[in-house]
Structure formats: structure tokens, C-alpha cells
Design a protein around this motif. Structure first.
Motif, PDB file in Angstrom:
ATOM      1  N   GLU A 135      62.156  48.228  77.647  1.00 27.63           N
ATOM      2  CA  GLU A 135      61.405  48.696  76.526  1.00 27.63           C
ATOM      3  C   GLU A 135      61.572  50.280  76.507  1.00 27.63           C
ATOM      4  O   GLU A 135      61.993  50.898  77.311  1.00 27.63           O
ATOM      5  N   ALA A 144      60.976  54.171  76.105  1.00 20.39           N
ATOM      6  CA  ALA A 144      60.094  55.383  76.967  1.00 20.39           C
ATOM      7  C   ALA A 144      59.749  54.867  78.355  1.00 20.39           C
ATOM      8  O   ALA A 144      58.992  55.386  79.127  1.00 20.39           O
ATOM      9  N   SER A 155      66.851  56.934  79.937  1.00 22.05           N
ATOM     10  CA  SER A 155      67.775  58.212  79.687  1.00 22.05           C
ATOM     11  C   SER A 155      67.419  59.109  81.104  1.00 22.05           C
ATOM     12  O   SER A 155      68.210  59.640  81.252  1.00 22.05           O
ATOM     13  N   PHE A 205      65.736  66.600  85.102  1.00 20.75           N
ATOM     14  CA  PHE A 205      64.582  65.872  84.710  1.00 20.75           C
ATOM     15  C   PHE A 205      64.157  66.623  83.345  1.00 20.75           C
ATOM     16  O   PHE A 205      63.779  67.870  83.626  1.00 20.75           O
ATOM     17  N   TYR A 245      60.178  65.695  78.262  1.00 22.42           N
ATOM     18  CA  TYR A 245      60.423  65.195  77.186  1.00 22.42           C
ATOM     19  C   TYR A 245      61.870  64.946  76.985  1.00 22.42           C
ATOM     20  O   TYR A 245      62.589  65.989  76.567  1.00 22.42           O
ATOM     21  N   GLN A 246      62.163  63.822  76.833  1.00 18.77           N
ATOM     22  CA  GLN A 246      63.569  63.254  76.778  1.00 18.77           C
ATOM     23  C   GLN A 246      63.850  62.900  75.264  1.00 18.77           C
ATOM     24  O   GLN A 246      62.857  61.754  75.002  1.00 18.77           O
ATOM     25  N   SER A 280      64.303  60.446  72.396  1.00 17.78           N
ATOM     26  CA  SER A 280      64.472  58.976  72.230  1.00 17.78           C
ATOM     27  C   SER A 280      65.872  58.514  71.854  1.00 17.78           C
ATOM     28  O   SER A 280      66.544  59.403  70.713  1.00 17.78           O
ATOM     29  N   THR A 281      66.266  57.631  72.579  1.00 23.11           N
ATOM     30  CA  THR A 281      67.888  57.208  72.294  1.00 23.11           C
ATOM     31  C   THR A 281      67.999  56.453  71.080  1.00 23.11           C
ATOM     32  O   THR A 281      67.450  55.458  70.933  1.00 23.11           O
ATOM     33  N   THR A 290      70.745  52.403  76.730  1.00 25.59           N
ATOM     34  CA  THR A 290      70.749  51.505  75.405  1.00 25.59           C
ATOM     35  C   THR A 290      69.244  52.274  74.637  1.00 25.59           C
ATOM     36  O   THR A 290      68.441  52.600  75.723  1.00 25.59           O
ATOM     37  N   ASP A 308      55.966  57.941  90.666  1.00 23.36           N
ATOM     38  CA  ASP A 308      55.198  59.114  90.762  1.00 23.36           C
ATOM     39  C   ASP A 308      53.766  59.022  90.256  1.00 23.36           C
ATOM     40  O   ASP A 308      52.911  59.809  90.724  1.00 23.36           O
ATOM     41  N   SER A 367      61.696  56.905  90.595  1.00 22.75           N
ATOM     42  CA  SER A 367      61.176  57.913  89.830  1.00 22.75           C
ATOM     43  C   SER A 367      62.257  59.055  89.412  1.00 22.75           C
ATOM     44  O   SER A 367      62.697  59.796  90.148  1.00 22.75           O
ATOM     45  N   ALA A 368      62.599  58.880  88.012  1.00 27.58           N
ATOM     46  CA  ALA A 368      63.429  60.037  87.496  1.00 27.58           C
ATOM     47  C   ALA A 368      62.942  61.307  87.470  1.00 27.58           C
ATOM     48  O   ALA A 368      63.617  62.269  87.779  1.00 27.58           O
ATOM     49  N   ARG A 393      58.921  63.240  71.715  1.00 23.26           N
ATOM     50  CA  ARG A 393      60.442  63.091  72.132  1.00 23.26           C
ATOM     51  C   ARG A 393      61.457  63.280  71.017  1.00 23.26           C
ATOM     52  O   ARG A 393      62.647  62.794  70.728  1.00 23.26           O
TER      53      ARG A 393
HETATM   54  N1  GTP Z   1      56.209  60.850  85.323  1.00 26.47           N
HETATM   55  C1  GTP Z   1      57.318  60.380  85.056  1.00 26.47           C
HETATM   56  N2  GTP Z   1      57.686  60.344  83.770  1.00 26.47           N
HETATM   57  C2  GTP Z   1      58.957  59.987  83.449  1.00 26.47           C
HETATM   58  C3  GTP Z   1      59.862  59.313  84.400  1.00 26.47           C
HETATM   59  N3  GTP Z   1      60.895  58.951  83.850  1.00 26.47           N
HETATM   60  C4  GTP Z   1      60.668  59.199  82.745  1.00 26.47           C
HETATM   61  N4  GTP Z   1      59.719  59.825  82.099  1.00 26.47           N
HETATM   62  C5  GTP Z   1      59.280  60.295  80.832  1.00 26.47           C
HETATM   63  O1  GTP Z   1      58.992  59.380  80.033  1.00 26.47           O
HETATM   64  C6  GTP Z   1      59.451  59.467  78.674  1.00 26.47           C
HETATM   65  C7  GTP Z   1      60.627  58.627  78.359  1.00 26.47           C
HETATM   66  O2  GTP Z   1      61.721  58.876  79.000  1.00 26.47           O
HETATM   67  P1  GTP Z   1      63.176  58.322  78.547  1.00 26.47           P
HETATM   68  O3  GTP Z   1      64.003  58.326  79.594  1.00 26.47           O
HETATM   69  O4  GTP Z   1      63.441  59.103  77.352  1.00 26.47           O
HETATM   70  O5  GTP Z   1      62.930  56.813  78.288  1.00 26.47           O
HETATM   71  P2  GTP Z   1      63.972  55.669  77.569  1.00 26.47           P
HETATM   72  O6  GTP Z   1      63.650  54.288  78.366  1.00 26.47           O
HETATM   73  O7  GTP Z   1      65.287  56.103  77.623  1.00 26.47           O
HETATM   74  O8  GTP Z   1      63.544  55.408  76.022  1.00 26.47           O
HETATM   75  P3  GTP Z   1      64.206  55.036  74.633  1.00 26.47           P
HETATM   76  O9  GTP Z   1      65.478  56.045  74.766  1.00 26.47           O
HETATM   77  O10 GTP Z   1      63.541  55.060  73.773  1.00 26.47           O
HETATM   78  O11 GTP Z   1      64.589  53.639  75.161  1.00 26.47           O
HETATM   79  C8  GTP Z   1      59.902  60.914  78.919  1.00 26.47           C
HETATM   80  O12 GTP Z   1      59.110  61.971  78.291  1.00 26.47           O
HETATM   81  C9  GTP Z   1      60.090  61.351  80.380  1.00 26.47           C
HETATM   82  O13 GTP Z   1      60.095  62.691  80.611  1.00 26.47           O
HETATM   83  C10 GTP Z   1      59.332  59.241  85.859  1.00 26.47           C
HETATM   84  O14 GTP Z   1      59.991  58.918  86.707  1.00 26.47           O
HETATM   85  N5  GTP Z   1      58.033  59.746  85.892  1.00 26.47           N
END
Ligand code: GTP
Ligand code: MG
Lengths: 210, 332
Positions: free
Chosen positions: A27, A29, A33, A44, A47-48, A50-51, A75, A135, A162-163, B113
Motif C-alpha cells: 500500500e 505510504a 521507498s 531516511f 517526508y519521502q 510519493s512514487t 513500485t 519504531d 524500520s526504515a 510527500r
Molecule cells: N516512523 C517511521 N516512518 C516511516 C518509516 N518508513 C517510512 N516512513 C514514513 O512514511 C512515509 C511514507 O514512506 P514512503 O517510503 O514514501 O512510502 P511508500 O511505500 O514508498 O509509498 P508510495 O510511494 O506512495 O507507494 C514517509 O513520510 C516516511 O518518512 C519507518 O520505518 N518509521
């Protein structure tokens, strides 16, 4: 797509280079990524972006006598991008299906992805399930045991990751690398361009092969 | 020229930003810009605010709309201004209505984002220049007005950029509404059929113009939609360098979607030798990722001339025929 399990490196009898295609699904977010960014660059971002469509990256890990090079397809998670996904998991030797431990819906969505992979992807695909954002344990909505039981039933690798803190991120990729077949036969049916000189390529930084 | 870590549109420059090529390009481009601005006032607008379609205007637009006129010309030429005037207050009403909570939730997730590396998209709600709230409003109003589309990721980048340029959120809303309904129908619907079709169309257009490149991509297993999904969905927002993007959008809002293919073809065909030198698919992907940002793409004035020369003749009929063909293929 150049995928070969076990091309012999000319200058080192002991060291093999294997190249594997890996796809991340899950899903929007949940942190796909972010996991890739952590694994490939050691970073890290709070705010990453959206892909859109998919992003492509590579990273190399060392495993005993073998260098494993991952070609990673990260993806887009939004449901309407779903119909593009087969293009990315077709021919993949490994997949990481990601959910967010603070969001039950994303776990349900992960199960759907696993089913789809079991039906449509290569029969030998190695699937790992990642319960990300570990986390944020105080907001947990998906129990570890529940996910682990599901993973066992379906013979998936499973880790909570945890990224953000880097917990289990390298580990999950390493666990996949270990499980992938590294003999000459592996992934042969996908290899379109054998005999590529891998030594020419830039080695990405941040891996264990520095 | 003073080097800054933030560009004129608020984007933070990455560590690998090539200041040297940028300054080299800006040295000449600034004088182009001022020459164009004075030609627009003295030869085209001559005091008037309204323009009508003409060969001359088309020529002027292809050479770049001066930034002070960009919002007005985009609004007028795309038809968004007419929509806005025919629907006074509609935007405000849309915002006040009760929205689908799921739509709101999805959009909310994407607000932080969107351009996290732009100073106007930071978490600074008290700053009147902050674009997060307007971005949320535009996307919610758009999804609410167009329930069959809802929210498609990628629209956040288009709306975000439009907000930086046009500034007025109601105008951005009408530009977006025109874009998704009139200019790129089917792109953002749940099945994204328009994007799938146009990816194949781009491939076919390459095939006619550069059979060797086409054959190479096919044999490498590089599906066209893998190459160009983001190009199409974002109409090159978050893909091309910003000055180049704005020049492409100048033509997009005047001439329509055809320019998207011109850009795609130019990027691929101009860089064919680089692509043909790649040894496998991953390398092709990295190469394509690099060419959209290289000096050739950055040098927008030349790039815009190239898109009307390099891909040779490109007729609407050719595109239409290919679209129909692929639509039929997909519905089999
Ligand atoms: N607290 C926390 N936040 C995280 C972690 N991994 C990702 N996030 C946050 O969650 C949000 C979404 O992360 P993304 O890596 O962009 O998610 P995605 O699955 O690639 O989403 P799409 O590209 O839309 O498919 C970002 O704002 C990140 O900073 C984590 O391990 N811990
Ligand atoms: Mg992502």
C-alpha cells in the motif's frame, strides 16, 4: 532483463556475482521507498516523495563467496497503479511485500499482494513480508505474532523493520540474498543478455562491499 | 551570478547540482528572457491583456511566455479561464461541501510527500506563502468535483507546480480541471487507460522514426510504460528541469497533449546513441533517468526548438490512429 544466477567472475575463482531482480509491493505510504533509500544510501527522509510508476535502483551485498547484486523495483502503492505491477514483478526472483504495523488495512493489502504473487509471479520467487515502521510500536495495530503466523503458513520470510532506525533493513535484504539460489541454473529463463561484463559497472556505495 | 542553494521556485538544489552548466546556460537564457519579455509587450500584447489564437501567438508561445504573463496565458489558452468565469463561486462551494473521508485521507497522506525539498512545501502553516493548505484544497475540490477520478498520485506534483507559478488556488483548480477532463482524459481514471495507451503510442512513434532504437528497447525488455509512466502522469513535472518544464507547459496549454509526445521522442531520439551503448536493461533505466536532467534538457531554449524539429512531422491523425489501435488491443 539481465538476470543471471551465478556468472563466474573471471579474476576470482571463489567469487561469483549473482544478479537478482527484486520488487517492492505494498500500500501507499507504508515505507517501500524509505526501505530502499535506507538500504541503498543509508538515509531516511521524514517526508519521502510519493512514487509515481516505479523507481529503479541497484545495490550490492556480499555473502560469503558471492556478490549479490539486487536490481530493485520500488513500485507505486496507490490502488490504481496496481494494474501496472505485473510488469515489475514479472521475472522477479524476489519480492518484499511491505505493510505498516500501525495500520491494519495495509496488512490486508499485503496479503492480497502475496496471493497475487503466488498465483502470477515466477513459481520460485522468494517472498519476504516486512512489517515496517516498527519504531512506532506505541501505535501498533498489527501484532507481531499474527503476521508471523501468516508468514509461516505461506512460507514467507518475515521481519519487522524500520526504515527510520534502520532496524532489520539490511537484514531482510540479506536474508533474501541467502535464500536465493546461487547456482548456474538459477534464473536462467529470464536471462536475455548473458555474458555481460559486470565488472564495468559502478559499484554503489553504502553496501557491504565497500 | 550568486549561487544559492535554493532555486527561484523554492526548490533546494541537490548536492550534485551542476552549478557550472546551470550558470553557463543562465548567462545566455537571461538575455533571451528579457528580449522575449520586451517583444511580448511591444509586438504582441501592445497594452491589451487578452490574446486570441493566431500563428503569431503560437510562435511567440513556443519561444516562451514571459513569467509575468504565464498565469494569464495558461488560463486563457487552455480554456480554464472560460470555465472559471462560467462557474463563479463553484470552487468555494466545492470546498465547503462534505467530502468523502477516504478521498480526504488519501490526499492528506500525500501533502507532506509533495516536493519535500521545496521551501514553500514545508510544515509552516502560519507562513502565508506555504503551499500545503492550497494544495490540499485544490486536490480535494478536484476529486470531489470529479468522483470518477478521485485522487490519482501524480496530480499532487502537477498541482504543486501550478501553485508555485500561478499562485491563485482557484485558478490552479480550474487549470487542473481542464487538464484532467479536456486535455488528458483517461489519464487519471482508476484504470489509467490513457497512460497505458499513450505509453504504447510513444513506442510506436519511436518505431517509425528510429527503428533501431525501437528494436533495441524491445530486445532489452524495456517496456514503454516502464520508461514513460511518470513522464505522462506528471506531464514531466518532477522529471524535467523546471525552466524546461515551464516552457513545455507553455506549449501544452496552447497546443494540447501532442507536445508530450514531442518531448518524449526528442529525449529518446536525441540520446539514442547513449541508450544503444547500454548493455542491459538496468543500465538503460539509469541512462534515461540521467538524460531527462542533463545539459541538453536543461538548456530549455534549444530544447524547445529541438522538440519541434527532431521528431520530424507529427500529426494529430497519426497519434489518433495509434491511440485507437492500442485502445482496441487493451480491450481484447
Ligand atoms: N516512523 C517511521 N516512518 C516511516 C518509516 N518508513 C517510512 N516512513 C514514513 O512514511 C512515509 C511514507 O514512506 P514512503 O517510503 O514514501 O512510502 P511508500 O511505500 O514508498 O509509498 P508510495 O510511494 O506512495 O507507494 C514517509 O513520510 C516516511 O518518512 C519507518 O520505518 N518509521
Ligand atoms: Mg514510494
Amino acid at each position: 532483463m539481465a538476470n543471471q544466477g551465478g556468472a563466474q567472475r573471471p579474476n576470482g575463482p571463489q567469487s561469483k556475482i549473482c544478479q537478482f531482480k527484486l520488487v517492492l509491493l505494498g500500500e501507499s505510504a507504508v515505507g517501500k521507498s524509505s526501505l530502499v533509500l535506507r538500504f541503498v544510501k543509508g538515509q531516511f527522509h521524514e517526508y519521502q516523495e510519493s512514487t509515481i510508476g516505479a523507481a529503479f535502483l541497484t545495490q550490492t551485498v556480499c555473502l560469503d563467496d558471492t556478490t549479490v547484486k539486487f536490481e530493485i523495483w520500488d513500485t507505486a502503492g496507490q490502488e490504481r497503479y496496481h494494474s501496472l505491477a505485473p510488469m515489475y514483478y514479472r521475472g522477479a526472483q524476489a519480492a518484499i511485500v511491505v505493510y505498516d504495523i500501525t495500520n491494519q488495512d495495509t496488512f490486508g493489502r499485503a496479503k492480497t499482494w502475496v496471493r497475487e504473487l503466488q498465483r502470477q509471479a515466477s513459481p520460485n520467487i522468494v517472498i519476504a513480508l516486512a512489517g515496517n515502521k516498527a519504531d512506532l510500536a506505541n501505535k501498533r495495530m498489527v501484532e507481531y505474532e499474527e503476521a508471523q503466523a501468516y508468514a509461516e503458513e505461506n512460507s514467507l520470510l518475515f521481519m519487522e523493520t524500520s526504515a527510520k532506525t534502520a532496524m532489520n533493513v539490511n537484514d531482510i535484504f540479506l536474508a533474501i540474498a541467502k535464500k536465493l539460489p546461487k547456482n548456474e541454473q538459477a534464473g536462467q529463463q529470464q536471462s536475455r543478455q548473458r555474458g555481460v561484463d559486470l565488472s564495468q559497472e559502478n559499484q554503489p556505495s553504502g553496501g557491504c562491499c565497500k | 551570478m550568486a549561487t544559492s542553494n535554493v532555486d527561484p521556485y523554492g526548490f533546494e538544489r541537490t548536492e550534485d547540482f551542476d552549478f557550472e552548466s546551470y550558470e553557463e546556460f543562465m548567462k545566455t537564457y537571461l538575455s533571451v528572457l528579457s528580449r522575449r519579455a520586451s517583444r511580448w509587450s511591444s509586438d504582441l500584447l501592445m497594452g491589451s491583456k487578452k490574446v486570441s489564437r493566431s500563428q503569431k501567438l503560437k510562435r511567440f508561445i513556443r519561444k516562451g511566455i514571459p513569467s509575468e504573463h504565464r498565469p494569464t496565458i495558461w488560463m486563457q489558452m487552455s480554456g480554464a479561464e472560460t470555465r472559471r468565469q462560467q462557474n463563479p463561486n463553484v470552487y468555494r462551494q466545492l470546498l465547503q461541501e462534505k467530502h468523502d473521508p477516504q478521498l480526504v485521507e488519501t490526499i492528506k497522506t500525500d501533502i507532506p510527500r509533495t516536493f519535500p525539498d521545496n521551501i514553500y512545501f514545508q510544515d509552516t502553516p502560519s507562513d502565508p506563502q506555504c503551499k500545503r493548505a492550497p494544495l490540499f484544497n485544490v486536490l480535494v475540490a478536484l476529486g470531489h468535483k470529479n468522483p470518477s477520478i478521485g485522487y490519482c498520485q501524480g496530480l499532487n506534483f502537477i498541482a504543486g507546480l501550478l501553485l508555485l507559478i500561478v499562485k491563485d488556488e482557484e485558478k490552479v483548480f480550474w487549470l487542473m480541471d481542464t487538464l484532467i477532463n479536456n486535455m488528458l482524459p483517461d489519464y487519471y481514471a482508476p484504470d489509467m487507460m490513457g497512460v497505458k495507451i499513450d505509453s504504447e503510442v510513444l513506442g510506436d512513434l519511436v518505431k517509425v522514426r528510429d527503428p533501431q532504437l525501437y528494436a533495441f528497447m524491445e530486445s532489452a525488455g524495456a517496456a514503454w510504460s516502464i520508461v514513460c509512466t511518470k513522464w505522462l502522469i506528471c506531464v514531466f513535472a518532477d522529471v524535467l528541469p523546471i525552466e524546461t518544464l515551464l516552457r513545455v507547459w507553455d506549449c501544452l496549454f496552447y497546443e494540447g497533449d501532442k507536445v508530450i509526445f514531442r518531448v518524449g521522442l526528442t529525449l529518446l531520439i536525441h540520446n539514442r546513441d547513449k541508450i544503444l551503448r547500454c548493455q542491459h536493461f538496468p543500465q538503460i533505466m539509469s541512462t534515461i533517468k540521467a538524460i531527462v536532467m542533463d545539459e541538453y534538457s536543461l538548456n530549455c531554449h534549444n530544447f524547445l526548438q529541438a522538440i519541434f524539429k527532431e521528431p520530424k512531422r507529427l500529426s494529430r491523425a497519426e497519434i489518433q490512429k495509434l491511440r485507437l489501435h492500442h485502445r482496441a488491443q487493451f480491450s481484447k
